[in-house]
Write a protein that holds these residues in place. Structure first.
Motif, mmCIF file in Angstrom:
data_model
loop_
_atom_site.group_PDB
_atom_site.id
_atom_site.type_symbol
_atom_site.label_atom_id
_atom_site.label_comp_id
_atom_site.label_asym_id
_atom_site.label_seq_id
_atom_site.Cartn_x
_atom_site.Cartn_y
_atom_site.Cartn_z
ATOM 1 N N MET A 51 0.855 -1.091 0.079
ATOM 2 C CA MET A 51 0.104 0.042 0.014
ATOM 3 C C MET A 51 0.924 1.107 -0.047
ATOM 4 O O MET A 51 0.372 2.351 -0.305
ATOM 5 N N GLY A 52 2.046 1.169 0.285
ATOM 6 C CA GLY A 52 3.171 2.272 0.270
ATOM 7 C C GLY A 52 3.071 2.945 1.553
ATOM 8 O O GLY A 52 3.528 4.050 1.701
ATOM 9 N N LEU A 53 2.504 2.358 2.483
ATOM 10 C CA LEU A 53 2.694 2.865 3.836
ATOM 11 C C LEU A 53 4.027 2.839 4.763
ATOM 12 O O LEU A 53 4.306 3.807 5.626
ATOM 13 N N GLU A 73 -1.562 7.889 -2.400
ATOM 14 C CA GLU A 73 -2.763 8.405 -3.054
ATOM 15 C C GLU A 73 -3.140 7.944 -4.657
ATOM 16 O O GLU A 73 -4.191 7.488 -4.822
ATOM 17 N N ALA A 74 -1.853 7.580 -5.219
ATOM 18 C CA ALA A 74 -2.169 6.828 -6.502
ATOM 19 C C ALA A 74 -2.565 5.305 -6.633
ATOM 20 O O ALA A 74 -3.595 5.305 -7.139
ATOM 21 N N ARG A 75 -2.302 4.823 -5.397
ATOM 22 C CA ARG A 75 -2.827 3.565 -5.326
ATOM 23 C C ARG A 75 -4.316 3.458 -5.041
ATOM 24 O O ARG A 75 -5.110 2.506 -5.366
ATOM 25 N N ARG A 79 -7.701 2.458 -7.228
ATOM 26 C CA ARG A 79 -8.767 1.277 -6.715
ATOM 27 C C ARG A 79 -8.144 0.172 -5.959
ATOM 28 O O ARG A 79 -8.617 -0.959 -6.197
ATOM 29 N N ILE A 80 -6.871 0.508 -5.195
ATOM 30 C CA ILE A 80 -6.455 -0.567 -4.466
ATOM 31 C C ILE A 80 -6.963 -0.382 -3.240
ATOM 32 O O ILE A 80 -6.568 0.902 -2.616
#
Length: 255
Positions: A51-53, A73-75, A79-80
Motif C-alpha cells: 500500500m506504500g505505507l 494516494e495513486a494506489r 482502486r487498491i
C-alpha cells in the motif's frame, strides 16, 4: 489470467530487524491469494509495503495500473483498497458517514455511483443497514469488521487487501466473514488475504503462500498446500490430517 500485483524480492527492515526478506508473490485477477503464517512472520508488513505505507526495497509492480506505483494516494485512485488489522474506523462518526468516506477518493469518477455502491454494501451487510445511524465506536467487534470491509468496498476495488479479517472475532462471526469473502470471490473481486486462520484461508483461496520469518517457505495452489504434510502439521492440525487421509482412501479403493 491478468496479473494485478507482482512482488519481486520485496524486503522490509525496521532498523536492524528484517521483517521481510526478498519475498516474491503474484496476485491474479478474479482470484483470492492467501498469505498464511505465524505471528511475526511479516504478513502485515507485506500489505503495508504494497500500500506504500512503509518503506521497502525490491519491486512492487501493478502491471494494469503503473501509475499506482507512485504513492499511497495513486494506489487508492487506482482502486487498491486495504482493510487493516486495526480496522481504523472513525469512531465518532456514523456507520453511514464511514461508508461514504470509502468512496471519497473516487468522487470525480463518474463511472462509480456512490448510492449504488452503498446499496450493494447494505445488501451484503444487512446489519450495517440496520445500524446506519449508529456511531462506529458503539458497534461490536464483528460489526466493526463488517464496516471496515464495507468501507473498502465503497471504492469498488480492483484489488482488495484484507489483513487478518478474523482477528479477535467469535467463531460464528469468523464463519460469516469468510462466507462474505467467498461471495466477493464469486463476484469477481480480486483479493490478497493475510490470515493466521490457515484452515479458513486455504478453503476460500485459489493460491497461497506460507510466510515464516519474513520469507516465503511454501507456495502453490491452496488445495495442494492444504494437503501438504508440513502445512497440516504446523497450521491445520490432526483433524486435517484425518480429512486428507479420507480423501486418499476412496481413490485407492477404486484402483
Amino acid at each position: 489470467m491478468t496479473v494485478l500485483l507482482d512482488l519481486e524480492r520485496l524486503s522490509v527492515r525496521y532498523g536492524r530487524i528484517i521483517a521481510l526478506s526478498e519475498v516474491s508473490l503474484t496476485v491474479r485477477q478474479g482470484e483470492v491469494t492467501a498469505v498464511i503464517g505465524p505471528n511475526g512472520a511479516g504478513k502485515t508488513s507485506l500489505v503495508n509495503a504494497v500500500m506504500g505505507l512503509i518503506p521497502s526495497s525490491g519491486r512492487i509492480v501493478f502491471p494494469a495500473w503503473p501509475e499506482a506505483s507512485r504513492s499511497v494516494e495513486a494506489r487508492v485512485r487506482a482502486r487498491i483498497a486495504l482493510v487493516p488489522e486495526t480496522r481504523e474506523l472513525f469512531g465518532p462518526m456514523t456507520v453511514l458517514d464511514n461508508l461514504r468516506l470509502g468512496a471519497f477518493a473516487q468522487r470525480h469518477d463518474r463511472s462509480i455511483d456512490p448510492a449504488k455502491q452503498l446499496d450493494e454494501v447494505f445488501a451484503l451487510f444487512p446489519r450495517l443497514a440496520e445500524r446506519r445511524r449508529q456511531l462506529a465506536h458503539t458497534l461490536s467487534g464483528g460489526e466493526r469488521q463488517m464496516l471496515a470491509l464495507g468501507r473498502a468496498l465503497m471504492l469498488r476495488p480492483r484489488l482488495l487487501m484484507l489483513d487478518e479479517p478474523s482477528l479477535g472475532l467469535a467463531p460464528l462471526i469468523v464463519a460469516e466473514i469468510f462466507r462474505i469473502i467467498a461471495r466477493l470471490k464469486q463476484d469477481g473481486v480480486s483479493i490478497l488475504l493475510i490470515e493466521q486462520n490457515a484452515r479458513a484461508a486455504l478453503k476460500v483461496s485459489d493460491t497461497a503462500y506460507v510466510l515464516e520469518n519474513g520469507r516465503v517457505e511454501l507456495q502453490g495452489r491452496a488445495a495442494d498446500l492444504a494437503a501438504n504434510p508440513r502445512v497440516i502439521d504446523s497450521y491445520l492440525g490432526v483433524a486435517s490430517a484425518a480429512e486428507a487421509q479420507e480423501t486418499v482412501a476412496p481413490r485407492m479403493a477404486l484402483t
